[in-house]
Design an enzyme around this catalytic site. Structure first.
Site, PDB file in Angstrom:
ATOM      1  N   GLU A  61       0.882  -1.168   0.000  1.00  0.00           N
ATOM      2  CA  GLU A  61       0.000   0.000   0.000  1.00  0.00           C
ATOM      3  C   GLU A  61       0.912   1.208   0.000  1.00  0.00           C
ATOM      4  O   GLU A  61       1.597   1.483   0.985  1.00  0.00           O
ATOM      5  CB  GLU A  61      -0.895  -0.008   1.246  1.00  0.00           C
ATOM      6  CG  GLU A  61      -1.789   1.236   1.347  1.00  0.00           C
ATOM      7  CD  GLU A  61      -2.513   1.323   2.689  1.00  0.00           C
ATOM      8  OE1 GLU A  61      -2.936   0.285   3.245  1.00  0.00           O
ATOM      9  OE2 GLU A  61      -2.638   2.459   3.204  1.00  0.00           O
ATOM     10  N   ARG A 107       1.491  10.321   0.624  1.00  0.00           N
ATOM     11  CA  ARG A 107       2.041  11.264   1.599  1.00  0.00           C
ATOM     12  C   ARG A 107       3.371  11.847   1.148  1.00  0.00           C
ATOM     13  O   ARG A 107       4.081  12.454   1.919  1.00  0.00           O
ATOM     14  CB  ARG A 107       2.253  10.560   2.944  1.00  0.00           C
ATOM     15  CG  ARG A 107       0.954  10.107   3.562  1.00  0.00           C
ATOM     16  CD  ARG A 107       1.179   9.453   4.895  1.00  0.00           C
ATOM     17  NE  ARG A 107       0.130   8.506   5.150  1.00  0.00           N
ATOM     18  CZ  ARG A 107       0.128   7.639   6.155  1.00  0.00           C
ATOM     19  NH1 ARG A 107       1.127   7.603   7.004  1.00  0.00           N
ATOM     20  NH2 ARG A 107      -0.872   6.806   6.300  1.00  0.00           N
ATOM     21  N   LYS A 129     -10.948  -0.607   7.120  1.00  0.00           N
ATOM     22  CA  LYS A 129      -9.665  -0.402   7.786  1.00  0.00           C
ATOM     23  C   LYS A 129     -10.022   0.149   9.170  1.00  0.00           C
ATOM     24  O   LYS A 129     -10.789   1.115   9.259  1.00  0.00           O
ATOM     25  CB  LYS A 129      -8.874   0.626   6.965  1.00  0.00           C
ATOM     26  CG  LYS A 129      -7.648   1.214   7.631  1.00  0.00           C
ATOM     27  CD  LYS A 129      -7.039   2.224   6.652  1.00  0.00           C
ATOM     28  CE  LYS A 129      -5.956   3.076   7.278  1.00  0.00           C
ATOM     29  NZ  LYS A 129      -4.615   2.736   6.806  1.00  0.00           N
TER      30      LYS A 129
HETATM   31  C1  3PG Z   1      -1.633   3.744   7.711  1.00  0.00           C
HETATM   32  O1  3PG Z   1      -1.818   4.662   6.905  1.00  0.00           O
HETATM   33  O2  3PG Z   1      -2.187   2.655   7.614  1.00  0.00           O
HETATM   34  C2  3PG Z   1      -0.805   4.015   8.888  1.00  0.00           C
HETATM   35  O3  3PG Z   1      -0.234   5.247   8.867  1.00  0.00           O
HETATM   36  C3  3PG Z   1       0.195   2.978   9.184  1.00  0.00           C
HETATM   37  O4  3PG Z   1       0.484   3.190  10.499  1.00  0.00           O
HETATM   38  P1  3PG Z   1       1.875   2.718  11.136  1.00  0.00           P
HETATM   39  O5  3PG Z   1       2.920   3.577  10.524  1.00  0.00           O
HETATM   40  O6  3PG Z   1       1.695   2.985  12.611  1.00  0.00           O
HETATM   41  O7  3PG Z   1       2.039   1.275  10.825  1.00  0.00           O
END
Ligand code: 3PG
Length: 188
Positions: free
Chosen positions: A44, A48, A133
């Site tokens: 995924e 960003r 999610k």
């Molecule tokens: C996402 O977009 O799913 C999260 O930012 C992932 O979170 P993590 O960096 O805490 O795994």
């Protein structure tokens, strides 16, 4: 159609989803290679970074056939249009708005909307959705939240992300209402 365009099928084949923010286009190839070497056949890529769509296009152009390229952090309809143009394999949003919901529904691409609260889950159910999610997993209540939601919304499956690590992802995956898990820890 919809029912999120068979997102459950995608997630059940890819139970660990690396969430990756790519900032260097030259790293796309090695990232995919690192993942496939670990038998992880999906990614995924989050929206960003300035080069996110460039990285997504590159990943799609070089990936092995069975490897799925999803897009995360989708927050508006314009981004959904770009995903359609690139023919991405799945789309993920951290939360949901009417604009994003209707763009998702028109896309015909498997999509995973983000929820955190019971009201957001109910709004999603009203739209005909059954797979979400759970984000941010750590702030939503972690394992306890998943267990509680399992009792209340027994048809719903979740992909928790946000604060997962190698120490707790297996405990999540063992729950009946967890279809897959995601996070940045996978590639670290
Ligand atoms: C996402 O977009 O799913 C999260 O930012 C992932 O979170 P993590 O960096 O805490 O795994």
């Amino acid at each position: 159609m919809s029912k999120q365009f068979n997102i459950r099928e995608v997630l059940s084949k890819h139970t660990i989803i690396p969430v990756v923010n790519i900032t260097d286009i030259n790293k796309v190839e090695s990232i995919i290679e690192t993942l496939t070497n670990q038998s992880i056949n999906c990614i995924e890529i989050t929206l960003r970074s300035d080069i996110a769509f460039e990285a997504i296009a590159k990943a799609i152009s070089i990936k092995p056939k069975e490897f799925k390229v999803g897009v995360g952090t989708i927050v508006n309809a314009k981004q959904v249009s770009k995903c359609i143009a690139l023919n991405v394999d799945f789309m993920v949003s951290p939360g949901i708005s009417n604009e994003v919901a209707s763009a998702f529904e028109k896309s015909k691409i498997p999509f995973l909307p983000g929820v955190m609260t019971p009201s957001e889950i109910i709004s999603g159910i009203e739209k005909g959705w059954d797979t979400f999610k759970l984000f941010p997993f750590n702030l939503a209540g972690g394992i306890k939240a998943l267990k509680t939601y399992g009792g209340v919304f027994n048809q719903i499956k979740f992909c928790p992300t946000g604060g997962l690590s190698e120490n707790n992802y297996e405990e999540c995956l063992a729950l009946n209402n967890v279809i897959s898990v995601g996070g940045s820890w996978v590639l670290k």
